[in-house]
Design a protein around this motif. Structure first.
Motif, PDB file in Angstrom:
ATOM      1  N   ALA A 177      46.112 -14.992 -65.658  1.00 50.41           N
ATOM      2  CA  ALA A 177      45.872 -14.082 -64.336  1.00 50.41           C
ATOM      3  C   ALA A 177      47.170 -13.433 -63.638  1.00 50.41           C
ATOM      4  O   ALA A 177      46.973 -12.435 -63.367  1.00 50.41           O
ATOM      5  N   TRP A 178      48.349 -14.219 -63.925  1.00 50.22           N
ATOM      6  CA  TRP A 178      49.519 -13.499 -63.604  1.00 50.22           C
ATOM      7  C   TRP A 178      49.976 -12.302 -64.275  1.00 50.22           C
ATOM      8  O   TRP A 178      50.375 -11.254 -63.698  1.00 50.22           O
TER       9      TRP A 178
ATOM     10  N   ASN B 264      38.198 -10.636 -66.389  1.00 51.99           N
ATOM     11  CA  ASN B 264      39.593 -10.487 -66.302  1.00 51.99           C
ATOM     12  C   ASN B 264      39.816 -11.519 -65.041  1.00 51.99           C
ATOM     13  O   ASN B 264      39.276 -11.784 -64.011  1.00 51.99           O
ATOM     14  N   PRO B 265      40.772 -12.368 -65.460  1.00 49.09           N
ATOM     15  CA  PRO B 265      41.432 -13.554 -64.506  1.00 49.09           C
ATOM     16  C   PRO B 265      42.050 -12.973 -63.355  1.00 49.09           C
ATOM     17  O   PRO B 265      42.897 -12.463 -63.394  1.00 49.09           O
ATOM     18  N   LEU B 266      41.448 -13.420 -62.042  1.00 43.64           N
ATOM     19  CA  LEU B 266      41.921 -12.736 -60.855  1.00 43.64           C
ATOM     20  C   LEU B 266      42.771 -13.891 -60.173  1.00 43.64           C
ATOM     21  O   LEU B 266      43.722 -13.419 -59.300  1.00 43.64           O
ATOM     22  N   GLY B 267      42.645 -15.177 -60.229  1.00 48.21           N
ATOM     23  CA  GLY B 267      43.372 -16.197 -59.286  1.00 48.21           C
ATOM     24  C   GLY B 267      42.571 -17.414 -59.752  1.00 48.21           C
ATOM     25  O   GLY B 267      41.698 -17.810 -60.452  1.00 48.21           O
TER      26      GLY B 267
ATOM     27  N   THR C 105      31.603  -5.164 -61.483  1.00 48.35           N
ATOM     28  CA  THR C 105      32.841  -4.438 -60.719  1.00 48.35           C
ATOM     29  C   THR C 105      33.472  -5.700 -59.767  1.00 48.35           C
ATOM     30  O   THR C 105      33.041  -6.881 -59.982  1.00 48.35           O
ATOM     31  N   LEU C 106      34.674  -5.340 -59.352  1.00 51.80           N
ATOM     32  CA  LEU C 106      35.445  -6.198 -58.679  1.00 51.80           C
ATOM     33  C   LEU C 106      34.694  -7.199 -57.573  1.00 51.80           C
ATOM     34  O   LEU C 106      34.921  -8.091 -57.421  1.00 51.80           O
ATOM     35  N   ASP C 107      34.001  -6.216 -56.842  1.00 52.95           N
ATOM     36  CA  ASP C 107      33.222  -7.034 -55.797  1.00 52.95           C
ATOM     37  C   ASP C 107      32.025  -7.818 -56.262  1.00 52.95           C
ATOM     38  O   ASP C 107      31.275  -8.503 -55.507  1.00 52.95           O
ATOM     39  N   GLN C 108      31.910  -8.001 -57.569  1.00 58.29           N
ATOM     40  CA  GLN C 108      30.791  -8.984 -58.300  1.00 58.29           C
ATOM     41  C   GLN C 108      31.589 -10.188 -59.015  1.00 58.29           C
ATOM     42  O   GLN C 108      31.242 -10.627 -59.967  1.00 58.29           O
ATOM     43  N   ALA C 109      32.955 -10.527 -58.446  1.00 53.94           N
ATOM     44  CA  ALA C 109      33.753 -11.532 -59.066  1.00 53.94           C
ATOM     45  C   ALA C 109      32.922 -12.899 -59.240  1.00 53.94           C
ATOM     46  O   ALA C 109      31.994 -12.986 -58.301  1.00 53.94           O
ATOM     47  N   ARG C 110      33.342 -13.698 -60.115  1.00 49.42           N
ATOM     48  CA  ARG C 110      32.582 -15.069 -60.053  1.00 49.42           C
ATOM     49  C   ARG C 110      33.633 -16.308 -60.212  1.00 49.42           C
ATOM     50  O   ARG C 110      34.732 -15.782 -60.376  1.00 49.42           O
TER      51      ARG C 110
ATOM     52  N   ASN D 101      45.273  -6.028 -71.589  1.00 48.08           N
ATOM     53  CA  ASN D 101      45.510  -6.043 -70.312  1.00 48.08           C
ATOM     54  C   ASN D 101      44.634  -5.358 -69.167  1.00 48.08           C
ATOM     55  O   ASN D 101      43.826  -4.467 -69.984  1.00 48.08           O
ATOM     56  N   PHE D 102      44.322  -5.622 -68.253  1.00 46.86           N
ATOM     57  CA  PHE D 102      43.459  -4.919 -67.324  1.00 46.86           C
ATOM     58  C   PHE D 102      44.337  -4.354 -66.081  1.00 46.86           C
ATOM     59  O   PHE D 102      45.083  -5.219 -65.681  1.00 46.86           O
ATOM     60  N   GLU D 103      44.002  -3.601 -65.449  1.00 48.85           N
ATOM     61  CA  GLU D 103      44.472  -3.208 -64.203  1.00 48.85           C
ATOM     62  C   GLU D 103      43.431  -3.058 -62.997  1.00 48.85           C
ATOM     63  O   GLU D 103      42.151  -2.521 -63.214  1.00 48.85           O
ATOM     64  N   LEU D 104      43.808  -3.341 -61.847  1.00 43.69           N
ATOM     65  CA  LEU D 104      42.691  -3.213 -60.464  1.00 43.69           C
ATOM     66  C   LEU D 104      42.693  -1.973 -59.923  1.00 43.69           C
ATOM     67  O   LEU D 104      44.040  -1.732 -59.523  1.00 43.69           O
TER      68      LEU D 104
END
Length: 331
Positions: A148-149, A170-173, A191-196, A212-215
């Protein structure tokens, strides 16, 4: 007050690459004109503050500039020590770094506050699991935190009540809730607003991918967690039940109701027989049945009819268990 504001501006500039005057004004709760004067004062003190013009301009410090500021108050020291929660840090693989940070903090604070800080550490303990439960023993926490980091995509097998599935996310936190760790992530096809949210204890066969991923926009973890928790509670209690409680049942109600239910509960006046009508959210019949049975003889279910009938059936079965002719031992 102004000295404190100058310190806030300096620390903000030191922690950010570029900050606008408007942002500093909001942070310090003063006018933009006051910020202009404060920046001039910092420059006069020899602080290398530079301005960048343009729509996306602002103030920045000379690259590499750092200052040693040891003017901690007692409350600030206490707050920093509370951030050093050794249990979660150890689970995330950060125990050595946390220990070093504590040593550096104790060395940095004034001598007159050192004994106060040591005493504060002996008076505060975090025990996150609830009563009569244990914190989960989970694998992969350090790897998930690192992913995530560093914004590394990951894949894993996930074991839920629906069955096993394979996920690429994509791990966010990470979130620690009541002794259980959760991973918040963006599925590869969403999409990002559909995080789980994924419970870390159910993750199997974790693999960190060389990708790697970028937001495109920042992700607000606290806001996501608050909203997802609210949605989950609403989904768990989609129905409404009307019940009657005795005076004892009313006293039991707060302790037997989760926060969401307590917030949505309506209590009417007590009638002449001593019973009080209560309207509250409820789940499906099976879930609501379990919750009503915890009140014992202090509750009457009025609606819905399906729940009322389920209560009648279960109570009839239980009465049979304790009858002379139909006890389990006699069958």
């Amino acid at each position: 007050m102004r000295a404190s504001r100058l310190l806030t501006i300096l620390m903000t500039l030191q922690s950010r690459e570029l900050v606008s005057a408007a942002e500093l004004a909001r942070t310090c709760q003063v006018s933009v004109r006051s910020i202009y004067r404060d920046i001039d004062s910092l420059s006069a003190l020899g602080i290398p503050v530079y301005s960048e013009q343009g729509v996306n301009g602002g103030y920045r410090l000379l690259d590499g500039y750092r200052t040693q500021l040891n003017g901690f108050s007692k409350q600030e020291v206490e707050t920093l020590l509370m951030l050093g929660l050794t249990g979660p840090a150890k689970e995330l693989g950060l125990a050595p770094a946390m220990s070093e940070a504590r040593l550096k903090l104790m060395a940095a604070i004034p001598a007159e506050l050192r004994s106060h800080a040591e005493r504060f550490q002996s008076c505060f303990l975090l025990d996150s699991p609830g009563w009569f439960t244990e914190g989960e023993t989970v694998n992969h926490l350090p790897e998930l935190f690192t992913a995530a980091w560093q914004k590394n995509q990951i894949e894993f097998d996930y074991q839920s009540w629906r069955g096993n599935s394979h996920r690429v996310v994509n791990p966010l936190g990470m979130v620690l809730k009541a002794g259980a760790w959760y991973l918040v992530a963006q599925p590869q096809d969403r999409t990002l607003d559909q995080a789980r949210t994924y419970r870390v204890g159910r993750i199997r066969e974790l693999k960190i991918l060389n990708q790697n991923f970028e937001l495109q926009v920042p992700f607000d973890l606290p806001a996501y967690w608050q909203e997802s928790t609210r949605q989950m509670e609403a989904e768990l209690y989609p129905n409404t039940a009307i019940i009657k409680l005795t005076a004892k049942g009313l006293r039991m109600l707060p302790g037997l109701s989760p926060p969401y239910v307590r917030q949505q509960t309506h209590i009417a006046e007590t009638d002449d027989t001593g019973w009080t009508t209560v309207t509250l959210p409820s789940g499906n019949t099976e879930q609501a049945l379990f919750e009503m049975l915890r009140f014992g003889p202090e509750v009457q279910v009025i609606q819905p009819e399906a729940l009322r009938q389920a209560m009648s059936n279960v109570i009839g079965m239980m009465r049979g268990y304790y009858g002379e002719d139909e006890s389990p031992s006699s069958k």
